[in-house]
Enzyme design. Structure first.
Site, short mmCIF file in Angstrom:
data_model
loop_
_atom_site.label_atom_id
_atom_site.label_comp_id
_atom_site.label_asym_id
_atom_site.label_seq_id
_atom_site.Cartn_x
_atom_site.Cartn_y
_atom_site.Cartn_z
N HIS A 150 41.42 38.40 35.99
CA HIS A 150 42.03 39.59 35.73
C HIS A 150 42.90 39.50 34.25
O HIS A 150 44.08 39.73 34.52
CB HIS A 150 42.76 40.07 36.62
CG HIS A 150 43.05 41.67 37.01
ND1 HIS A 150 43.84 42.38 35.98
CD2 HIS A 150 42.52 42.62 37.70
CE1 HIS A 150 44.07 43.45 36.20
NE2 HIS A 150 43.16 43.68 37.44
N GLU A 253 38.32 41.83 31.69
CA GLU A 253 38.34 41.00 32.69
C GLU A 253 36.97 40.53 32.83
O GLU A 253 35.85 41.38 33.23
CB GLU A 253 38.86 41.88 33.66
CG GLU A 253 40.01 42.28 33.65
CD GLU A 253 40.75 43.51 34.69
OE1 GLU A 253 40.15 43.52 35.93
OE2 GLU A 253 41.32 44.32 34.38
O1 TA6 Z 1 40.94 45.69 37.13
C1 TA6 Z 1 41.27 47.04 37.16
C2 TA6 Z 1 41.82 47.38 38.45
O2 TA6 Z 1 41.12 47.36 39.52
C3 TA6 Z 1 42.64 48.75 38.26
O3 TA6 Z 1 41.77 49.44 39.02
C4 TA6 Z 1 43.93 48.67 38.69
O4 TA6 Z 1 44.11 48.64 40.20
C5 TA6 Z 1 44.20 46.95 38.43
O5 TA6 Z 1 42.89 46.42 38.64
C6 TA6 Z 1 45.69 46.40 38.89
O6 TA6 Z 1 45.47 46.21 40.16
P1 TA6 Z 1 46.85 45.59 40.90
O7 TA6 Z 1 46.31 45.40 42.33
O8 TA6 Z 1 47.03 44.04 40.39
O9 TA6 Z 1 47.90 46.42 40.61
#
Ligand code: TA6
Length: 280
Positions: A150, A253
């Site tokens: 991520h 990501e």
């Molecule tokens: O990678 C994108 C995502 O899935 C978004 O939908 C948003 O939720 C982000 O991840 C961040 O997620 P988190 O659980 O770290 O707040």
């Protein structure tokens, strides 16, 4: 060189490049090349291990997003404490360290109760940062998972960001209730909340974070690329992101998330990415 970790490992390359990895989530929290930080880390991020780190490269496993397996989202890897396994390689060109996470009472009590071993290799060179994940199925039954890095890249101004190599690909648009869409643009830019899973993306996705400043995201065996920016409202709703910080971050990501991975007993699946900056 590296410092013996209490909760953080710091790598320094002879050219001055550095990176930092916290044993919490095996989260890379900093990567500097030519003295410049390339990853975004929110100034409101909780760095004490109470919740996943808001920035750097959180490691998503065994489930990307929300799902029936477990509460919350993005699985337990990014909020588990990993074991630092030491230096695998240290020469003039690169330094490589490894981290390990095995199943525990906590993971077996989750909705994903399998036996597994994760090995995470972080490699620093003069201008690149490699992060590679190996998943070994130590259970007697096949395991299924999705996995993703991520990555939060920093940018001086989100309106200047241009992401290449995603044109003419299908994507799942999470802002439109998972509608499958087709990307018409050669350069993806961000003008509002963006949360997309591009399917079967090219090996290298160039991210221009500022005019003439490109971070290349090169993947090995990850199939998809998620592009995310929360924009104004979602940013205001996030306790660990300052209201204006969405303008200084872009998530690109690498992951295998559109389809899950099925791994037979005692086999190992590997995937990773190499971030590089065009030496300016
Ligand atoms: O990678 C994108 C995502 O899935 C978004 O939908 C948003 O939720 C982000 O991840 C961040 O997620 P988190 O659980 O770290 O707040």
């Amino acid at each position: 060189s590296f410092n013996l970790p209490t909760d953080k490992v710091i790598l320094t390359h002879p050219t001055g490049a550095t990176c930092e990895i916290k044993t919490f989530g095996a989260t890379v929290t900093s990567w500097k090349v030519h003295g410049q930080e390339r990853l975004f880390l929110s100034r409101l991020s909780d760095l004490e291990g109470n919740k996943p780190i808001r920035g750097g490269i959180p490691l998503v496993f065994p489930q990307f997003g929300k799902g029936p397996l477990m509460p919350g989202q993005h699985g337990f890897a990014r909020h588990s404490t990993w074991e630092y396994m030491g230096v695998s390689k240290d020469d003039d060109s690169e330094i490589m360290v490894s981290f390990e996470l095995r199943d525990s009472d906590a993971t077996r009590a989750s909705g994903w109760p399998y036996h597994f071993k994760l090995t995470y290799l972080v490699t620093l060179t003069a201008t690149t940062l490699g992060t590679h994940l190996a998943v070994t199925n130590t259970d007697k039954v096949p395991i299924r998972f999705t996995a993703l890095l991520h990555t939060y890249l920093t940018t001086p101004d989100i309106s200047q960001v241009r992401i290449g190599q995603l044109g003419r690909l299908n994507y799942t648009d999470k802002v439109q209730n998972n509608l499958i869409c087709f990307e018409e643009r050669d350069q993806v830019t961000i003008q509002g909340e963006t949360d997309r899973i591009y399917h079967s993306t090219p090996d290298t996705v160039p991210v221009e974070v500022a005019p003439g400043q490109v971070v290349n995201v090169k993947t090995i065996n990850f199939r998809d690329t998620v592009v995310w920016n929360p924009w104004v409202e979602k940013a205001q709703a996030m306790a660990d992101l300052d209201d204006q910080e969405y303008q200084q971050m872009i998530c690109v990501e690498s992951g295998s998330v559109h389809e899950s991975v099925t791994l037979p007993s005692s086999q190992t699946w590997e995937a990773g990415q190499v971030l590089s900056v065009d030496s300016e």
